[in-house]
Write a protein that holds these residues in place. Structure first.
Motif, PDB file in Angstrom:
ATOM      1  N   ASN A 197       0.800  -1.229   0.000  1.00 52.70           N
ATOM      2  CA  ASN A 197       0.000   0.000   0.000  1.00 52.70           C
ATOM      3  C   ASN A 197       0.836   1.285   0.000  1.00 52.70           C
ATOM      4  O   ASN A 197       0.280   2.381  -0.006  1.00 52.70           O
ATOM      5  CB  ASN A 197      -0.933   0.014   1.217  1.00 52.70           C
ATOM      6  N   GLY A 198       2.163   1.153   0.001  1.00 46.02           N
ATOM      7  CA  GLY A 198       3.032   2.321  -0.019  1.00 46.02           C
ATOM      8  C   GLY A 198       3.156   3.050   1.304  1.00 46.02           C
ATOM      9  O   GLY A 198       3.816   4.089   1.378  1.00 46.02           O
ATOM     10  N   VAL A 199       2.538   2.526   2.354  1.00 41.04           N
ATOM     11  CA  VAL A 199       2.614   3.173   3.663  1.00 41.04           C
ATOM     12  C   VAL A 199       4.039   3.090   4.201  1.00 41.04           C
ATOM     13  O   VAL A 199       4.704   2.054   4.096  1.00 41.04           O
ATOM     14  CB  VAL A 199       1.635   2.512   4.663  1.00 41.04           C
ATOM     15  N   GLU A 200       4.513   4.210   4.751  1.00 38.70           N
ATOM     16  CA  GLU A 200       5.871   4.278   5.289  1.00 38.70           C
ATOM     17  C   GLU A 200       5.824   4.238   6.816  1.00 38.70           C
ATOM     18  O   GLU A 200       5.169   5.065   7.450  1.00 38.70           O
ATOM     19  CB  GLU A 200       6.557   5.560   4.819  1.00 38.70           C
ATOM     20  N   HIS A 201       6.511   3.265   7.390  1.00 42.46           N
ATOM     21  CA  HIS A 201       6.658   3.136   8.835  1.00 42.46           C
ATOM     22  C   HIS A 201       8.079   3.543   9.210  1.00 42.46           C
ATOM     23  O   HIS A 201       8.982   3.537   8.370  1.00 42.46           O
ATOM     24  CB  HIS A 201       6.392   1.697   9.275  1.00 42.46           C
ATOM     25  N   VAL A 202       8.281   3.856  10.492  1.00 41.22           N
ATOM     26  CA  VAL A 202       9.562   4.381  10.946  1.00 41.22           C
ATOM     27  C   VAL A 202      10.094   3.584  12.129  1.00 41.22           C
ATOM     28  O   VAL A 202       9.319   3.193  13.015  1.00 41.22           O
ATOM     29  CB  VAL A 202       9.414   5.869  11.348  1.00 41.22           C
ATOM     30  N   ALA A 203      11.401   3.356  12.125  1.00 35.71           N
ATOM     31  CA  ALA A 203      12.086   2.825  13.303  1.00 35.71           C
ATOM     32  C   ALA A 203      13.112   3.852  13.759  1.00 35.71           C
ATOM     33  O   ALA A 203      13.939   4.302  12.968  1.00 35.71           O
ATOM     34  CB  ALA A 203      12.766   1.499  12.985  1.00 35.71           C
ATOM     35  N   LEU A 204      13.044   4.229  15.029  1.00 38.22           N
ATOM     36  CA  LEU A 204      14.059   5.070  15.645  1.00 38.22           C
ATOM     37  C   LEU A 204      14.962   4.168  16.467  1.00 38.22           C
ATOM     38  O   LEU A 204      14.501   3.516  17.405  1.00 38.22           O
ATOM     39  CB  LEU A 204      13.433   6.112  16.569  1.00 38.22           C
ATOM     40  N   ALA A 205      16.229   4.116  16.110  1.00 40.76           N
ATOM     41  CA  ALA A 205      17.173   3.221  16.778  1.00 40.76           C
ATOM     42  C   ALA A 205      18.160   4.029  17.601  1.00 40.76           C
ATOM     43  O   ALA A 205      18.702   5.040  17.133  1.00 40.76           O
ATOM     44  CB  ALA A 205      17.917   2.375  15.752  1.00 40.76           C
ATOM     45  N   TYR A 206      18.399   3.569  18.824  1.00 43.09           N
ATOM     46  CA  TYR A 206      19.391   4.216  19.685  1.00 43.09           C
ATOM     47  C   TYR A 206      20.427   3.177  20.067  1.00 43.09           C
ATOM     48  O   TYR A 206      20.092   2.100  20.576  1.00 43.09           O
ATOM     49  CB  TYR A 206      18.732   4.795  20.944  1.00 43.09           C
ATOM     50  N   GLY A 207      21.695   3.490  19.819  1.00 48.09           N
ATOM     51  CA  GLY A 207      22.758   2.538  20.119  1.00 48.09           C
ATOM     52  C   GLY A 207      22.829   1.444  19.055  1.00 48.09           C
ATOM     53  O   GLY A 207      22.174   1.507  18.007  1.00 48.09           O
ATOM     54  N   ASP A 208      23.621   0.432  19.327  1.00 47.67           N
ATOM     55  CA  ASP A 208      23.801  -0.684  18.393  1.00 47.67           C
ATOM     56  C   ASP A 208      22.708  -1.714  18.637  1.00 47.67           C
ATOM     57  O   ASP A 208      22.771  -2.494  19.585  1.00 47.67           O
ATOM     58  CB  ASP A 208      25.179  -1.317  18.592  1.00 47.67           C
ATOM     59  N   VAL A 209      21.702  -1.717  17.781  1.00 41.42           N
ATOM     60  CA  VAL A 209      20.559  -2.614  17.983  1.00 41.42           C
ATOM     61  C   VAL A 209      20.609  -3.853  17.091  1.00 41.42           C
ATOM     62  O   VAL A 209      19.825  -4.777  17.278  1.00 41.42           O
ATOM     63  CB  VAL A 209      19.222  -1.871  17.750  1.00 41.42           C
ATOM     64  N   GLN A 210      21.496  -3.879  16.105  1.00 43.14           N
ATOM     65  CA  GLN A 210      21.536  -5.012  15.184  1.00 43.14           C
ATOM     66  C   GLN A 210      21.837  -6.304  15.940  1.00 43.14           C
ATOM     67  O   GLN A 210      22.869  -6.442  16.576  1.00 43.14           O
ATOM     68  CB  GLN A 210      22.582  -4.792  14.099  1.00 43.14           C
ATOM     69  N   GLY A 211      20.891  -7.241  15.901  1.00 46.61           N
ATOM     70  CA  GLY A 211      21.069  -8.522  16.572  1.00 46.61           C
ATOM     71  C   GLY A 211      21.059  -8.429  18.087  1.00 46.61           C
ATOM     72  O   GLY A 211      21.502  -9.361  18.766  1.00 46.61           O
ATOM     73  N   ALA A 212      20.543  -7.334  18.623  1.00 47.09           N
ATOM     74  CA  ALA A 212      20.570  -7.124  20.072  1.00 47.09           C
ATOM     75  C   ALA A 212      19.698  -8.134  20.805  1.00 47.09           C
ATOM     76  O   ALA A 212      18.675  -8.597  20.282  1.00 47.09           O
ATOM     77  CB  ALA A 212      20.106  -5.709  20.400  1.00 47.09           C
ATOM     78  N   ASN A 213      20.121  -8.479  22.017  1.00 49.10           N
ATOM     79  CA  ASN A 213      19.354  -9.387  22.863  1.00 49.10           C
ATOM     80  C   ASN A 213      18.485  -8.584  23.827  1.00 49.10           C
ATOM     81  O   ASN A 213      18.992  -7.807  24.627  1.00 49.10           O
ATOM     82  CB  ASN A 213      20.293 -10.293  23.674  1.00 49.10           C
ATOM     83  N   ASP A 214      17.183  -8.757  23.699  1.00 47.15           N
ATOM     84  CA  ASP A 214      16.210  -8.146  24.611  1.00 47.15           C
ATOM     85  C   ASP A 214      16.350  -6.634  24.764  1.00 47.15           C
ATOM     86  O   ASP A 214      16.362  -6.100  25.879  1.00 47.15           O
ATOM     87  CB  ASP A 214      16.299  -8.807  25.993  1.00 47.15           C
ATOM     88  N   PRO A 215      16.450  -5.892  23.657  1.00 49.37           N
ATOM     89  CA  PRO A 215      16.491  -4.433  23.786  1.00 49.37           C
ATOM     90  C   PRO A 215      15.120  -3.887  24.187  1.00 49.37           C
ATOM     91  O   PRO A 215      14.084  -4.546  23.991  1.00 49.37           O
ATOM     92  CB  PRO A 215      16.849  -3.972  22.372  1.00 49.37           C
ATOM     93  N   LEU A 216      15.102  -2.683  24.741  1.00 48.13           N
ATOM     94  CA  LEU A 216      13.838  -1.998  24.976  1.00 48.13           C
ATOM     95  C   LEU A 216      13.227  -1.616  23.630  1.00 48.13           C
ATOM     96  O   LEU A 216      13.911  -1.046  22.777  1.00 48.13           O
ATOM     97  CB  LEU A 216      14.051  -0.728  25.802  1.00 48.13           C
TER      98      LEU A 216
END
Length: 199
Positions: free
Chosen positions: A29-48
């Motif tokens: 549908n072309g809808v754009e969603h956003v992720a705001l990332a703080y710190g190194d989240v790639q592959g993170a274990n149990d981030p907030l």
């Protein structure tokens, strides 16, 4: 099947610290969603992680009829203090998924005595029409399978678990009630099962 694709990203300095903003586009549908990332989240274990539904009135205009804007900023603050986390901002979730115009119709009914659940029902609309596939897709992009969910909403937790996300912990996001939103918060607690004590 995954429908979201990562389409752009940039640095985003905010009053709560420096985040990275990532835009994802839904191919259906072309809808754009956003992720705001703080710190190194790639592959993170149990981030907030805060899975936040778009709320123009609360997030942008500072409405005191709801607690949405306050929850969003509280989540940013907690994530910054922790040093790592994500805010997944979901478009098309306005008014628990009924859309902005219908949300205003529901507001008008609430001004005449109905609560948020009664108003949706009176309009012939679902009490909550939201789905969370987009949030799960964004988490998979970051290779995150288990999170600490910043939310008072038990149904959100259940929906994410159904989509394969492990909720290691549910962390309530408590705000200070106002005269304008006290009835709304009580309704979320009593009728929708949100974790909001001491009202």
């Amino acid at each position: 099947m995954q429908f979201l694709s990562h389409t752009s990203s940039a640095r985003l300095p905010t009053q709560f610290g420096e985040f990275d903003i990532h835009v994802f586009t839904d191919s259906r549908n072309g809808v754009e969603h956003v992720a705001l990332a703080y710190g190194d989240v790639q592959g993170a274990n149990d981030p907030l992680v805060r899975v936040h539904s778009e709320c123009l009135t609360g997030d942008v205009f500072g409405s005191t009829r709801c607690d949405c804007g306050e929850q969003l900023h509280h989540a940013q603050r907690l994530i910054q203090e922790t040093g790592q986390g994500l805010i997944l901002y979901l478009k098309n979730h306005e008014g628990r998924g009924i859309g902005l115009a219908n949300k205003m119709r529901a507001y008008a009914l609430q001004d005449h005595g109905m609560d948020t659940v009664e108003a949706n029902i009176a309009l012939g609309l679902p009490v909550d029409a939201r789905t969370y596939e987009s949030a799960a897709d964004m988490l998979r992009y970051f290779a995150i399978n288990s999170i600490r969910l910043l939310s008072n909403n038990q149904e959100k937790r259940t929906a994410l678990q159904t989509l394969g996300i492990t909720i290691h912990q549910q962390v309530p996001l408590l705000t200070t009630p106002t005269t304008e939103n006290l009835k709304y918060l009580k309704t979320k607690s009593v009728k929708l099962g949100h974790l909001i004590p001491d009202l």
